[in-house]
Enzyme design. Structure first.
Site, PDB file in Angstrom:
ATOM      1  N   GLU A  15     -17.981   8.070  16.599  1.00  0.00           N
ATOM      2  CA  GLU A  15     -17.311   7.095  17.484  1.00  0.00           C
ATOM      3  C   GLU A  15     -16.902   7.796  18.760  1.00  0.00           C
ATOM      4  O   GLU A  15     -16.982   7.253  19.856  1.00  0.00           O
ATOM      5  CB  GLU A  15     -16.089   6.500  16.776  1.00  0.00           C
ATOM      6  CG  GLU A  15     -15.369   5.418  17.556  1.00  0.00           C
ATOM      7  CD  GLU A  15     -14.318   5.921  18.529  1.00  0.00           C
ATOM      8  OE1 GLU A  15     -13.958   7.121  18.469  1.00  0.00           O
ATOM      9  OE2 GLU A  15     -13.851   5.126  19.366  1.00  0.00           O
ATOM     10  N   ILE A  41       0.868  -1.183   0.000  1.00  0.00           N
ATOM     11  CA  ILE A  41       0.000   0.000   0.000  1.00  0.00           C
ATOM     12  C   ILE A  41       0.898   1.224   0.000  1.00  0.00           C
ATOM     13  O   ILE A  41       1.703   1.405   0.924  1.00  0.00           O
ATOM     14  CB  ILE A  41      -0.924  -0.007   1.239  1.00  0.00           C
ATOM     15  CG1 ILE A  41      -1.832  -1.224   1.207  1.00  0.00           C
ATOM     16  CG2 ILE A  41      -1.734   1.294   1.314  1.00  0.00           C
ATOM     17  CD1 ILE A  41      -2.718  -1.339  -0.019  1.00  0.00           C
ATOM     18  N   HIS A  50      -6.577  13.478  21.166  1.00  0.00           N
ATOM     19  CA  HIS A  50      -7.745  14.329  21.440  1.00  0.00           C
ATOM     20  C   HIS A  50      -7.368  15.789  21.660  1.00  0.00           C
ATOM     21  O   HIS A  50      -8.058  16.517  22.396  1.00  0.00           O
ATOM     22  CB  HIS A  50      -8.538  13.782  22.626  1.00  0.00           C
ATOM     23  CG  HIS A  50      -9.332  12.572  22.274  1.00  0.00           C
ATOM     24  ND1 HIS A  50     -10.210  11.947  23.139  1.00  0.00           N
ATOM     25  CD2 HIS A  50      -9.368  11.833  21.141  1.00  0.00           C
ATOM     26  CE1 HIS A  50     -10.763  10.890  22.552  1.00  0.00           C
ATOM     27  NE2 HIS A  50     -10.256  10.788  21.342  1.00  0.00           N
ATOM     28  N   ASP A  99       0.019  -1.673   5.190  1.00  0.00           N
ATOM     29  CA  ASP A  99       0.332  -2.926   4.491  1.00  0.00           C
ATOM     30  C   ASP A  99      -0.270  -4.116   5.234  1.00  0.00           C
ATOM     31  O   ASP A  99      -0.687  -5.097   4.619  1.00  0.00           O
ATOM     32  CB  ASP A  99       1.847  -3.098   4.352  1.00  0.00           C
ATOM     33  CG  ASP A  99       2.435  -2.137   3.336  1.00  0.00           C
ATOM     34  OD1 ASP A  99       3.631  -1.809   3.438  1.00  0.00           O
ATOM     35  OD2 ASP A  99       1.688  -1.694   2.437  1.00  0.00           O
TER      36      ASP A  99
HETATM   37  N1  DTR Z   1     -11.208   5.241  22.027  1.00  0.00           N
HETATM   38  C1  DTR Z   1     -10.355   5.509  20.869  1.00  0.00           C
HETATM   39  C2  DTR Z   1      -8.898   5.463  21.233  1.00  0.00           C
HETATM   40  C3  DTR Z   1      -8.499   4.185  21.880  1.00  0.00           C
HETATM   41  C4  DTR Z   1      -8.132   4.060  23.160  1.00  0.00           C
HETATM   42  N2  DTR Z   1      -7.783   2.745  23.383  1.00  0.00           N
HETATM   43  C5  DTR Z   1      -7.947   2.053  22.254  1.00  0.00           C
HETATM   44  C6  DTR Z   1      -7.743   0.714  21.966  1.00  0.00           C
HETATM   45  C7  DTR Z   1      -8.024   0.261  20.687  1.00  0.00           C
HETATM   46  C8  DTR Z   1      -8.489   1.147  19.712  1.00  0.00           C
HETATM   47  C9  DTR Z   1      -8.694   2.508  20.013  1.00  0.00           C
HETATM   48  C10 DTR Z   1      -8.411   2.928  21.289  1.00  0.00           C
HETATM   49  C11 DTR Z   1     -10.671   6.893  20.324  1.00  0.00           C
HETATM   50  O1  DTR Z   1     -10.427   7.870  21.021  1.00  0.00           O
HETATM   51  O2  DTR Z   1     -11.090   6.963  19.150  1.00  0.00           O
HETATM   52 ZN    ZN Z   2     -10.560   9.436  19.881  1.00  0.00          ZN
HETATM   53 ZN    ZN Z   3     -10.281   6.858  17.510  1.00  0.00          ZN
HETATM   54 CA    CA Z   4       5.761   1.650  -1.373  1.00  0.00          CA
END
Ligand code: DTR
Ligand code: ZN
Ligand code: ZN
Ligand code: CA
Length: 441
Positions: free
Chosen positions: A174, A47, A290, A309
């Site tokens: 999300e 990729i 964040h 990848d």
């Molecule tokens: N909650 C996600 C960030 C995050 C924190 N721990 C994990 C573990 C696996 C994937 C994502 C995360 C966010 O802030 O989008």
């Molecule tokens: Zn986040």
């Molecule tokens: Zn996230």
């Molecule tokens: Ca490449």
């Protein structure tokens, strides 16, 4: 030479001349893996990091033009959806936008299906596309969104015909509690949920002080990722804080097998982790988690490239319908420019540590970016100089790029040594470059 003759005629002329000039090596037993071949016969392409980062640049521009973020309910989020959708529509995907309301505000999920494959066995990959309101959300989660998008585009470039059906998702809201992905799953009839054989989640996969974490959920998905990184020589750890922390939880909650990758957020990298991964001990994996500083400068390119990848490897492997060993591969991802109607260029892969001869089904994965690929003649050159013709030039093949895997009977060649991919552009007016290529034994 400034000719006003239409390009096609030019190409035909140039091709005819080239046909006279190019003493082609005898075509080997190599033949492009037929597109209808089960994906098991095809190794995933590299990729291109540049492609992934181009999407991040776009996400950054969108945030900058829309109040500094791409958060649920803000214009920057819908603009992000429109950007991703346009790329997918142009690449031949069947897309749909699912609206939902949260906190009195309209949210959007984007779903893209790659036509074909067994719908009763759907492999799905996704990433949340929204950011928090405090920033552009380039690592969280432009990185996952861009890697999944570029992998989907690679599926299209390869015209992949996997055994299983492929579906991709970009989730809204999300950051407000897995709202979009839960909306998607809950809106699926139970019969449709049972057709999803696995969901792969990618949320923060380019952290500036990266770790390499693999979700410890479905064993087969976990092993697929672990095998890939093992073949790269990159140690991984099990993602321990992940449960419930991202969109895979929405799928896991209804019994769909899940997996994914993560490079870390606000937790601190230990000295043991810094020993094995590099980076800075005692510092967060992502100090801009964040925050407003989660911009395009908040990305580790190596981590993003490796994880992108790995996304492609998992998609190719898990949609093949059979287990695909990662294979012992040797790769050169350095770009090599191919001069227009000029001399042949080569890219070298040095194979070592193997015994005996190469296999009768040596896989030669190539990723060449070049408009009007009919200009190109491609050979594999074994360490002893024997050339195997992979592709002849063609005055009629006006499609762009050569992204495919050839199978070569190299059983008379010693495996170890310097193998070369030799590429020559034999017709005027189109140029390109070798992006990467690999040998899989
Ligand atoms: N909650 C996600 C960030 C995050 C924190 N721990 C994990 C573990 C696996 C994937 C994502 C995360 C966010 O802030 O989008
Ligand atoms: Zn986040
Ligand atoms: Zn996230
Ligand atoms: Ca490449």
């Amino acid at each position: 030479m400034n000719l006003s003759v239409p390009r096609r005629t030019l190409a035909a002329t140039a091709f005819a001349l080239a046909g006279l000039l190019t003493a082609g090596a005898p075509a080997a037993t190599a033949a492009p893996s037929a597109p209808s071949a089960p994906a098991a016969a095809l190794a995933a392409p590299d990729i291109p990091l540049a492609g992934v980062k181009a999407h991040l640049t776009e996400f950054q521009s969108i945030a900058t033009a829309n109040g500094g973020n791409r958060a649920h309910g803000r214009p920057g989020y819908k603009a992000s959806v429109d950007y991703v959708k346009a790329k997918l529509d142009a690449a031949g995907f069947t897309t749909s936008v699912q609206q939902f309301t949260y906190n009195g505000t309209t949210g959007y999920n984007l779903i893209a299906d790659w036509p074909g494959g067994d719908l009763n066995r759907t492999v799905m990959a996704g990433a949340h596309l929204d950011s928090v309101s405090s920033g552009a959300g380039i690592n969280d989660n432009g990185s996952g969104s861009a890697a999944v998008l570029e992998t989907a585009l690679a599926v299209s470039r390869a015209q992949l015909k996997p055994t299983k059906h492929l579906r991709f998702g970009w989730w809204g809201a999300e950051e407000l509690g897995l709202v979009g992905s839960r909306q998607y799953v809950n809106s699926l009839p139970t019969t449709e949920r049972s057709k999803i054989s696995g969901y792969l989640n990618f949320d923060m996969i380019g952290s500036p002080n990266p770790g390499y974490f693999v979700y410890d959920d479905d064993p087969a998905i976990e092993q697929t990722f672990k095998d890939y990184f093992a073949a790269l020589g990159v140690p991984t750890e099990i993602e321990t804080e992940g449960d419930g922390r991202s969109d895979h939880a929405s799928f896991k909650n209804v019994g769909i097998p899940v997996g994914g990758l993560f490079t870390g957020a606000s937790r601190t990298k230990t000295s043991a982790q810094a020993q094995k991964w590099g980076g800075t001990a005692g510092q967060a994996f992502d100090r801009c988690y964040h925050s407003s500083c989660d911009t395009t400068s908040n990305i580790n390119d190596t981590a993003l490239d490796r994880n992108s990848d790995a996304v492609a490897h998992a998609i190719w492997a898990l949609s093949a319908g059979t287990t695909v060993p990662p294979g012992d591969f040797f790769e050169n991802a350095a770009d090599v420019a191919v001069p227009d109607a000029g001399a042949a260029v080569t890219s070298t892969v040095t194979v070592s540590g193997r015994t005996g001869n190469a296999p009768a089904a040596l896989k030669v994965g190539v990723d060449i970016k070049h408009t009007w690929r009919g200009d190109l003649v491609i050979d594999l050159v074994a360490p002893d100089g024997t050339a195997y013709r992979l592709k002849n030039s063609s005055s009629s093949d006006s499609a762009d790029n050569v992204i495919t895997t050839y199978t070569v009977d190299a059983s008379t060649e010693a495996a170890n040594g310097a193998w070369k991919l030799r590429v020559q552009d034999v017709a005027r007016y189109d140029t390109g470059y070798i992006d990467s290529w690999r040998l899989t034994f």
